[in-house]
Design an enzyme around this catalytic site. Sequence first.
Site, short mmCIF file in Angstrom:
data_model
loop_
_atom_site.label_atom_id
_atom_site.label_comp_id
_atom_site.label_asym_id
_atom_site.label_seq_id
_atom_site.Cartn_x
_atom_site.Cartn_y
_atom_site.Cartn_z
N THR A 48 0.95 -1.82 0.38
CA THR A 48 0.33 0.50 0.31
C THR A 48 0.63 1.07 0.29
O THR A 48 0.82 2.35 -0.79
CB THR A 48 -0.96 -0.61 1.13
OG1 THR A 48 -1.37 -1.18 1.12
CG2 THR A 48 -1.49 0.45 1.11
N ASP A 99 -0.70 -3.85 9.17
CA ASP A 99 -1.59 -4.87 8.91
C ASP A 99 -2.78 -5.09 9.73
O ASP A 99 -3.75 -6.20 9.45
CB ASP A 99 -0.74 -6.18 9.93
CG ASP A 99 0.57 -6.41 8.74
OD1 ASP A 99 0.51 -6.09 8.13
OD2 ASP A 99 1.53 -5.88 9.00
N GLU A 130 9.96 1.61 10.78
CA GLU A 130 8.64 1.96 11.10
C GLU A 130 7.81 2.94 11.95
O GLU A 130 7.67 3.49 12.02
CB GLU A 130 7.45 1.23 10.20
CG GLU A 130 7.58 0.82 8.86
CD GLU A 130 6.20 -0.19 8.17
OE1 GLU A 130 6.26 -0.64 7.31
OE2 GLU A 130 6.34 -1.29 9.67
C1 5RP Z 1 5.66 -3.39 6.62
C2 5RP Z 1 4.28 -3.34 7.12
C3 5RP Z 1 3.80 -2.62 6.40
O1 5RP Z 1 2.60 -1.34 6.62
C4 5RP Z 1 2.28 -3.75 6.09
O2 5RP Z 1 2.72 -4.86 6.44
C5 5RP Z 1 1.13 -3.71 5.23
O3 5RP Z 1 1.67 -3.57 4.10
P1 5RP Z 1 0.80 -3.93 2.32
O4 5RP Z 1 0.21 -2.98 2.78
O5 5RP Z 1 1.82 -4.64 2.09
O6 5RP Z 1 -0.75 -4.93 3.25
O7 5RP Z 1 4.36 -2.92 8.02
O8 5RP Z 1 6.36 -3.81 8.11
#
Ligand code: 5RP
Length: 241
Positions: free
Chosen positions: A35, A91, A110
């Site tokens: 995303t 997630d 993050e």
């Molecule tokens: C990476 C993260 C991502 O923001 C999370 O996994 C969401 O990913 P996606 O947008 O591919 O579902 O925390 O460490």
Amino acid sequence: MTDPATTDLSKDAAARAAVALVENGMKLGLGTGSTAKVFVDRLAERVHAEGLDLRLASTSQATADQARSLGLVVYELDDLGWLDLTIDGADEVDPDLSLIKGGGAAHLREKIVATASDRMVVIADQGKVVERLGKFKLPVEVIPFGWQSTRTHIERALTDLDMADRPIILREKDGAPIRTDENNYILDLDLGEIHDAPALAASLSAIAGVVEHGLFLNICNLAIIGRPDGSVVELRREDLE
Ligand code: 5RP
């Protein structure tokens, strides 16, 4: 099961709405994941179309590489100091805007970037919105040295929190432990439901070999949830207070 095309349209809707929050001159944190990747694509389009002057910091090498490939300049976080805004995926998002992050193994950087920002905005599709956190396995970044002892400490902490016998899985790829950008391992905690996220966060943070867990509590200010028809729903922290 969610249709991938529908999910892609939802991510694009959320990313477009988030790009509209960006103002000229901002210091901006870029998230990680599929995303966040769509967001960086849309951001680059706007930067080139409008000649925006932004200072960007990334939460991962992968996102920094993507941004640079699109002609954006990416700085080290420490070159920028404090950021105005960080936009990232998640997630899981619960009604209090508590998050699970780390599916992309980037939650350490993050969290550092998000907590060095005035505001954190999460972009996600409806499939990430949950009543209670925990169905998504909680990522915990651990130091490789003594990681099995660290896992034992995590097991004990979970038992103390009435979560005995929950699987704790070393994240692997091609038969070897995956390494984070900081060269650490990831343990994924299959908890099912988290009833007391602050207590769990505190217990995990107290373990020596744990570098950072993927619970983001009281960090996210706004969640933009995209829908396949291009509309978005916004969940705001101010509405909760
Ligand atoms: C990476 C993260 C991502 O923001 C999370 O996994 C969401 O990913 P996606 O947008 O591919 O579902 O925390 O460490």
